[in-house]
Scaffold this motif. Structure first.
Motif, short mmCIF file in Angstrom:
data_model
loop_
_atom_site.label_atom_id
_atom_site.label_comp_id
_atom_site.label_asym_id
_atom_site.label_seq_id
_atom_site.Cartn_x
_atom_site.Cartn_y
_atom_site.Cartn_z
N TYR A 7 26.93 117.17 88.17
CA TYR A 7 26.29 116.13 88.98
C TYR A 7 25.61 116.77 90.19
O TYR A 7 26.14 117.68 90.81
CB TYR A 7 27.35 115.12 89.43
CG TYR A 7 26.98 114.26 90.62
CD1 TYR A 7 27.36 114.62 91.90
CD2 TYR A 7 26.26 113.09 90.44
CE1 TYR A 7 27.03 113.83 92.99
CE2 TYR A 7 25.92 112.29 91.52
CZ TYR A 7 26.31 112.66 92.80
OH TYR A 7 26.00 111.87 93.87
N TYR A 45 20.26 103.13 89.34
CA TYR A 45 20.40 104.36 90.11
C TYR A 45 19.40 105.41 89.61
O TYR A 45 19.11 105.48 88.42
CB TYR A 45 21.82 104.94 89.98
CG TYR A 45 22.90 104.02 90.50
CD1 TYR A 45 23.29 104.05 91.84
CD2 TYR A 45 23.54 103.13 89.64
CE1 TYR A 45 24.28 103.22 92.31
CE2 TYR A 45 24.53 102.29 90.11
CZ TYR A 45 24.90 102.33 91.44
OH TYR A 45 25.88 101.50 91.91
N HIS A 79 22.75 111.18 93.44
CA HIS A 79 22.28 109.91 92.93
C HIS A 79 21.86 109.02 94.10
O HIS A 79 22.33 109.20 95.23
CB HIS A 79 23.34 109.21 92.06
CG HIS A 79 24.43 108.54 92.84
ND1 HIS A 79 25.52 109.22 93.35
CD2 HIS A 79 24.60 107.24 93.19
CE1 HIS A 79 26.31 108.38 93.98
NE2 HIS A 79 25.79 107.17 93.90
N TYR A 116 19.52 109.12 89.07
CA TYR A 116 20.68 109.99 88.90
C TYR A 116 20.21 111.39 88.54
O TYR A 116 19.59 111.59 87.50
CB TYR A 116 21.58 109.43 87.79
CG TYR A 116 22.89 110.14 87.61
CD1 TYR A 116 24.01 109.79 88.36
CD2 TYR A 116 23.02 111.16 86.67
CE1 TYR A 116 25.23 110.45 88.19
CE2 TYR A 116 24.23 111.82 86.50
CZ TYR A 116 25.32 111.46 87.26
OH TYR A 116 26.52 112.11 87.09
#
Length: 320
Positions: A262, A277, A265, A279
């Motif tokens: 990740y 979102y 976001h 992301y």
């Protein structure tokens, strides 16, 4: 009760983060993006598509990137079913639209180049020298983000022989353009190597942001997870949540922030039953889709995950 609920959520996050550690080798094998090399020839002064100089340049760019380990696809082969082949004088907007429209295979990066070729006579003699300039740039197909640019120009090229006709000119300039294209391709692939370089926890001295142990109170990760890298092209997806309650949306946002690889976001739109979102992640679409399905499973929320283009739609199926 609140403490128990928090502990259960953290445990579920740990399960999601750890469930993919065994697939690390497979993910690393899939980090190389799919590339299509396309020529922009809208400028009337540039060499048009179809010219033999243009063809030698695009072949050299594709071959150099291919030898550097990237998956390079021929534009005509992958787009002939959706657009007219051999169109000339195309602007970059058309090139980007064509790259986005191709779905099999999904394209990640478009390498756009131009070729400027001419010959100039010396002001002091009858010596004629060819001049070649090739600018190139890399664009993320999904987001439009610029990934790098490079240009080779101003080289002192060998003069043309006396009496060099059109055939001679095309061959001599084409040979020089091919050599210059190899330099441009080498520089562009070096830039792309830097973009997709793996990020390791050991480089920052902190646990990976995508691992559940980055959350307060989470259990330490397994030993195999320490130092795991997240390599791949940083890309962005639209994740849309439909039919979830505000509490479930909050829980889903915590899950998505705990997925491996990740990056970031940002909420785009939020309503009573819909949240959307932007992301950003280094995971590919397959891995993100698996994570979202695991998220629904651990939330005990019946639902479906659909994917098209760069958009994931996660819909909760209401039950009695």
């Amino acid at each position: 009760m609140l403490r128990t609920r928090t502990r259960d959520r953290l445990l579920a996050l740990a399960l999601i983060g750890g469930s993919l550690l065994g697939l690390a080798a497979q993910v690393q094998a899939q980090t190389r993006p799919n590339i299509v090399v396309m020529g922009e020839d809208a400028d009337e002064d540039s060499v048009p598509r179809g010219n033999r100089i243009f063809q030698r340049v695009i072949a050299e760019l594709s071959e150099t990137m291919n030898l550097r380990g990237y998956n390079v696809y021929d534009e005509t082969a992958v787009a002939m079913g959706i657009t007219q082949a051999n169109r000339v004088r195309r602007r970059d907007a058309e090139l980007i639209e064509v790259a986005r429209a191709v779905q099999n295979p999904p394209l990640d990066v478009v390498a756009v180049f131009q070729v400027y070729a001419s010959a100039s006579k010396s002001a002091y003699s009858d010596i004629v020298r060819p001049e070649v300039r090739i600018p190139g740039r890399l664009l993320n197909v999904r987001t439009g983000q610029s990934l790098g640019a490079f240009e080779v120009a101003g080289l002192q090229l060998p003069p043309l022989p006396q009496g060099c006709d059109r055939e001679c000119l095309l061959e001599r300039v084409g040979a020089e353009a091919k050599s210059i294209a190899a330099d441009v391709a080498t520089a562009l692939t070096a830039k792309l190597d830097g973009v997709i370089a793996p990020r390791r926890a050991a480089d920052t001295g902190a646990p990976p942001a995508g691992l559940p142990n980055a959350l307060p109170g989470a259990e330490p990760p397994p030993a195999a997870a320490v130092g795991e890298s997240c390599g791949g092209l940083p890309t962005a997806y639209v994740v849309r949540l439909n039919g979830f309650s505000p509490q479930e949306v909050q829980a889903a946002e915590e899950y998505m922030a705990a997925f491996r690889c990740y990056e970031h976001h940002r909420p785009v739109r939020s309503g009573g039953a819909t949240a959307e979102y932007w992301y950003e992640t280094r995971s590919d679409s397959a891995r993100l889709g698996r994570n979202l399905r695991l998220m629904l499973e651990h939330m005990s929320a019946p639902g479906q995950v659909q994917f098209s283009g760069n958009t994931f739609v996660v819909s909760r199926v209401a039950t009695r």
